[in-house]
Enzyme design. Structure first.
Site, mmCIF file in Angstrom:
data_model
loop_
_atom_site.group_PDB
_atom_site.id
_atom_site.type_symbol
_atom_site.label_atom_id
_atom_site.label_comp_id
_atom_site.label_asym_id
_atom_site.label_seq_id
_atom_site.Cartn_x
_atom_site.Cartn_y
_atom_site.Cartn_z
ATOM 1 N N CYS A 10 68.137 46.178 2.115
ATOM 2 C CA CYS A 10 69.258 45.056 2.593
ATOM 3 C C CYS A 10 69.214 44.059 1.493
ATOM 4 O O CYS A 10 70.577 43.509 1.234
ATOM 5 C CB CYS A 10 69.444 44.847 3.932
ATOM 6 S SG CYS A 10 67.897 43.791 4.530
ATOM 7 N N ARG A 69 57.424 51.331 -2.388
ATOM 8 C CA ARG A 69 56.107 50.334 -2.120
ATOM 9 C C ARG A 69 55.012 50.960 -2.697
ATOM 10 O O ARG A 69 54.498 51.983 -2.499
ATOM 11 C CB ARG A 69 55.973 50.149 -0.732
ATOM 12 C CG ARG A 69 57.287 49.498 0.114
ATOM 13 C CD ARG A 69 57.282 49.200 1.333
ATOM 14 N NE ARG A 69 58.500 48.525 1.949
ATOM 15 C CZ ARG A 69 58.793 48.404 2.982
ATOM 16 N NH1 ARG A 69 57.984 48.369 4.016
ATOM 17 N NH2 ARG A 69 59.899 47.788 3.366
ATOM 18 N N GLU A 112 51.838 51.084 -2.047
ATOM 19 C CA GLU A 112 50.868 51.516 -0.872
ATOM 20 C C GLU A 112 49.559 51.215 -1.359
ATOM 21 O O GLU A 112 49.045 51.620 -2.336
ATOM 22 C CB GLU A 112 51.097 52.566 0.043
ATOM 23 C CG GLU A 112 52.668 52.588 0.673
ATOM 24 C CD GLU A 112 52.638 51.579 1.880
ATOM 25 O OE1 GLU A 112 51.581 50.908 2.113
ATOM 26 O OE2 GLU A 112 53.793 51.354 2.299
ATOM 27 N N ARG A 127 53.222 58.076 5.138
ATOM 28 C CA ARG A 127 52.960 56.784 4.297
ATOM 29 C C ARG A 127 53.092 57.205 3.088
ATOM 30 O O ARG A 127 52.346 57.477 2.208
ATOM 31 C CB ARG A 127 51.624 56.256 4.705
ATOM 32 C CG ARG A 127 51.385 55.031 4.270
ATOM 33 C CD ARG A 127 49.945 54.704 4.279
ATOM 34 N NE ARG A 127 49.494 53.083 4.092
ATOM 35 C CZ ARG A 127 49.486 52.224 5.167
ATOM 36 N NH1 ARG A 127 49.813 52.505 6.279
ATOM 37 N NH2 ARG A 127 49.380 50.906 4.715
ATOM 38 N N GLU A 175 69.813 52.145 5.981
ATOM 39 C CA GLU A 175 69.703 50.846 6.064
ATOM 40 C C GLU A 175 71.022 50.367 6.869
ATOM 41 O O GLU A 175 71.926 50.575 6.145
ATOM 42 C CB GLU A 175 69.484 50.067 4.779
ATOM 43 C CG GLU A 175 69.331 48.469 5.137
ATOM 44 C CD GLU A 175 68.029 48.026 5.605
ATOM 45 O OE1 GLU A 175 67.174 48.821 5.991
ATOM 46 O OE2 GLU A 175 68.005 46.961 5.749
ATOM 47 N N ASP A 206 59.818 47.028 16.653
ATOM 48 C CA ASP A 206 59.417 48.173 15.974
ATOM 49 C C ASP A 206 59.593 49.354 17.029
ATOM 50 O O ASP A 206 59.187 49.204 18.099
ATOM 51 C CB ASP A 206 57.810 47.939 15.634
ATOM 52 C CG ASP A 206 57.608 47.387 14.260
ATOM 53 O OD1 ASP A 206 58.623 47.399 13.564
ATOM 54 O OD2 ASP A 206 56.599 47.057 13.666
ATOM 55 N N GLU A 215 54.860 53.683 13.496
ATOM 56 C CA GLU A 215 56.032 52.894 13.533
ATOM 57 C C GLU A 215 56.947 53.857 12.817
ATOM 58 O O GLU A 215 56.791 54.056 11.470
ATOM 59 C CB GLU A 215 55.908 51.437 12.717
ATOM 60 C CG GLU A 215 56.936 50.701 12.396
ATOM 61 C CD GLU A 215 56.681 49.752 11.366
ATOM 62 O OE1 GLU A 215 55.440 49.229 11.359
ATOM 63 O OE2 GLU A 215 57.714 49.528 10.909
ATOM 64 N N ASN A 224 62.861 50.254 12.836
ATOM 65 C CA ASN A 224 62.974 49.113 13.591
ATOM 66 C C ASN A 224 64.458 48.510 13.669
ATOM 67 O O ASN A 224 65.338 49.226 13.019
ATOM 68 C CB ASN A 224 62.159 47.935 12.673
ATOM 69 C CG ASN A 224 62.569 47.916 11.265
ATOM 70 O OD1 ASN A 224 63.788 48.073 10.691
ATOM 71 N ND2 ASN A 224 61.833 47.071 10.481
ATOM 72 N N CYS A 272 69.340 43.536 10.711
ATOM 73 C CA CYS A 272 69.366 44.873 10.015
ATOM 74 C C CYS A 272 68.529 45.935 10.743
ATOM 75 O O CYS A 272 67.517 45.512 11.533
ATOM 76 C CB CYS A 272 68.805 44.930 8.452
ATOM 77 S SG CYS A 272 67.205 44.299 8.405
ATOM 78 N N ARG A 322 59.721 58.985 8.239
ATOM 79 C CA ARG A 322 58.954 58.783 9.688
ATOM 80 C C ARG A 322 59.382 59.272 10.640
ATOM 81 O O ARG A 322 58.675 59.904 11.717
ATOM 82 C CB ARG A 322 58.932 57.105 9.735
ATOM 83 C CG ARG A 322 58.645 56.232 8.798
ATOM 84 C CD ARG A 322 56.911 56.199 9.046
ATOM 85 N NE ARG A 322 56.232 55.480 8.143
ATOM 86 C CZ ARG A 322 55.672 54.371 8.165
ATOM 87 N NH1 ARG A 322 56.040 53.630 9.211
ATOM 88 N NH2 ARG A 322 54.982 53.813 7.045
HETATM 89 N N1 SER Z 1 65.233 45.689 5.640
HETATM 90 C C1 SER Z 1 64.214 46.111 6.919
HETATM 91 C C2 SER Z 1 62.826 46.325 6.435
HETATM 92 O O1 SER Z 1 62.478 46.431 5.337
HETATM 93 C C3 SER Z 1 64.824 47.375 7.594
HETATM 94 O O2 SER Z 1 64.782 48.422 6.929
HETATM 95 O O3 SER Z 1 62.028 46.515 7.484
HETATM 96 ZN ZN ZN Z 2 66.891 45.203 6.218
#
Ligand code: SER
Ligand code: ZN
Length: 496
Positions: free
Chosen positions: A303, A333, A335, A344, A352, A413, A426, A429, A455, A462
């Site tokens: 976002c 990411r 990780e 993961r 989003e 979560d 998780e 969210n 958001c 997941r």
């Molecule tokens: N921007 C939020 C997050 O990174 C929802 O995706 O967790």
């Molecule tokens: Zn977000």
């Protein structure tokens, strides 16, 4: 208790010895009023001495938090200019010989900055010696160092304690049809293969159809009925966005960094090209010399880069609440290492969902989403799942622990039970982010009242991990409503 000490001097444009009397008068008459203005009695300066030496006016001052030693210099500068101005003497600048901050601390604090000469933790006190210029003081560097020390102290004290996690709701037991690791099954069936990059998968036609079925559910059950419209958010995030979103405060260990070439002239790259052609090795060290420092990183939270669309704008009330979503690309990411399944990954796919409005609107919108998700996980996917109130994602990604001060602001979560692990994952969210983003990106409302935002991230890998871990791969064991949506899975690619 906190103490500040500065030993520094004002450098004048001329010898000060001739105006010794004026300086003395300034210190005996004017100074105490200047330094006590707005400060409670008995607070502020604890000890101060001055001396004149050629063109320097030396000051040594020790203070508490009510008037910090460096601010003493800033306060004096203005008045001193006036006094000396009468004698046609200007002030060239302020320099510091010694500067320290001493604060109580029961924990050691590690802090690394170019301004820090030395630090020491002893007898319940933490002390740092800084080298500062006048500009550093004007830029409030010492004040931010104080804040940083405070943050580190809290983090250190918090360190041993468990993360914030508070159960909000838990579903009943559901029919579990499977107890293996779905990633292993997916690999065996060749529905997925490892991508060439770390933590990256290539999803074959069958699992892709399942992803698309999840998207269809989200669109039909949430986005369309609640009036969300699709946008395309950028996927390369420059530093300015992360400064505003707060990520610049902590996300560094997990970024996939992005660099641009120093030149796009093919001649500039000729040695790299020739080297590769002859050795068939990509000369990465040579490339390193030919690229700029990183301009930012690849999409991480999804976002933040959207907010540039609203940056500096005033939003018409008739547009509120704004309801948008993005599913135009991957998030990345770096990780922690080791082998992880599709639950993961370094590269993942997420819808989003973002909404913006006045605080009541934003909270109401989050509640609506919660209701819709509840319906999906109970009635369509029939999952065993639960909800927990956790540290807001935007705080966690800034490296902070704890909860927001406003009890309406924070992250819920959603976790699904993984039979093969006898643990929870998780899988998405929902967050009310308070005024964090409108404030960070200077977005105003028509009425001038505060705007909030929220958001929600739907991670497709997941969702798949949760669903397949509980229901397995035999469509006969899948909930009917899901089978209707996903339809027949395509034939995959056959390998000989
Ligand atoms: N921007 C939020 C997050 O990174 C929802 O995706 O967790
Ligand atoms: Zn977000």
């Amino acid at each position: 208790m906190i103490e500040f000490y500065a030993d520094g001097f004002f450098k004048a444009s001329k010898e000060l010895t001739e105006v010794q009397d004026a300086v003395e008068e300034f210190f005996s008459v004017g100074v105490s009023e200047i330094l006590s203005r707005g400060i409670p009695d008995g607070r502020g300066v604890k000890e101060m001495t001055y001396s004149v030496e050629g063109d320097k006016l030396n000051i040594k001052v020790r203070t508490d938090n009510y008037l910090r030693a460096h601010d003493v210099f800033l306060r004096l500068r203005k008045h001193l200019s006036k006094v000396l101005g009468r004698h046609r003497i200007g002030i060239r600048g302020i320099e510091f010989n010694e500067y320290w901050i001493k604060t109580e601390s029961n924990v050691p604090i590690s802090i690394k900055l170019p301004f820090i000469v030395k630090s020491e933790w002893k007898d319940g006190y933490f002390m740092v010696w800084l080298t500062l210029t006048e500009q550093d003081v004007e830029k409030k560097i010492p004040d931010r160092i104080v804040r940083l020390i405070d943050e580190k102290k809290k983090a250190e004290e918090y360190g041993g304690k468990a993360e914030n996690w508070e159960l909000i709701w838990q579903s009943g037991k559901k029919k579990i049809h499977f107890n293996k690791d779905p990633t292993q099954e997916l690999l065996k069936m060749r529905w997925i293969k490892h991508g060439a990059s770390r933590g990256q998968w290539i999803y074959g036609p069958q699992i892709t159809k399942i992803f698309r079925a999840f998207e269809t559910i989200v669109i039909n059950e949430i986005l369309e009925p609640l009036g969300y419209v699709e946008m395309v958010f950028p996927k390369l995030v420059p530093w300015d966005v992360w400064k505003r979103s707060g990520h610049a405060k902590g996300v560094y260990p997990e970024i996939y960094y992005v660099c641009t070439p120093k030149s796009r002239d093919p001649h500039f790259w000729e040695d790299v090209i020739d080297y590769y052609k002859v050795t068939l090795d990509v000369p990465v060290d040579l490339i390193k010399e030919k690229i700029e420092p990183p301009i930012g990183g690849m999409c991480y939270a999804q976002c933040p880069p959207f907010w540039v669309f609203l940056q500096g704008e005033t939003i018409a009330d008739s547009s509120l609440p704004i309801r948008v979503f993005d599913r135009s690309g991957t998030s990345h990411r770096y990780e922690s290492g080791g082998i992880h399944g599709i639950e993961r990954v370094d590269e993942f796919h997420r819808i989003e969902i973002v909404w913006i409005g006045y605080p009541e609107q934003v909270v109401e919108e989050a509640n609506k989403l919660h209701e819709r998700y509840h319906h999906i996980f109970e009635d369509i996917l029939e999952l065993e799942w639960r909800k927990a109130w956790v540290t807001p994602w935007f705080m966690a990604q800034e490296g902070l622990a704890g909860l927001s001060e406003d009890i309406r602001v924070g992250t819920t979560d959603y976790e699904a039970y993984l039979p093969y692990k006898n643990g929870w994952l998780e899988f998405q969210n929902v967050s009310v982010n308070g005024d964090k983003y409108p404030k960070g990106f200077s977005v105003k409302s028509q009425s001038g009242d505060m705007l909030w935002s929220g958001c929600s991230g739907v991670g497709l890998e997941r969702w798949a991990s949760a669903f397949l871990a509980q229901k397995g791969f035999n469509p006969e064991n899948w909930p009917e409503r899901f089978v209707e949506i996903v339809g027949n899975l395509p034939e995959g690619i056959k390998f000989l």
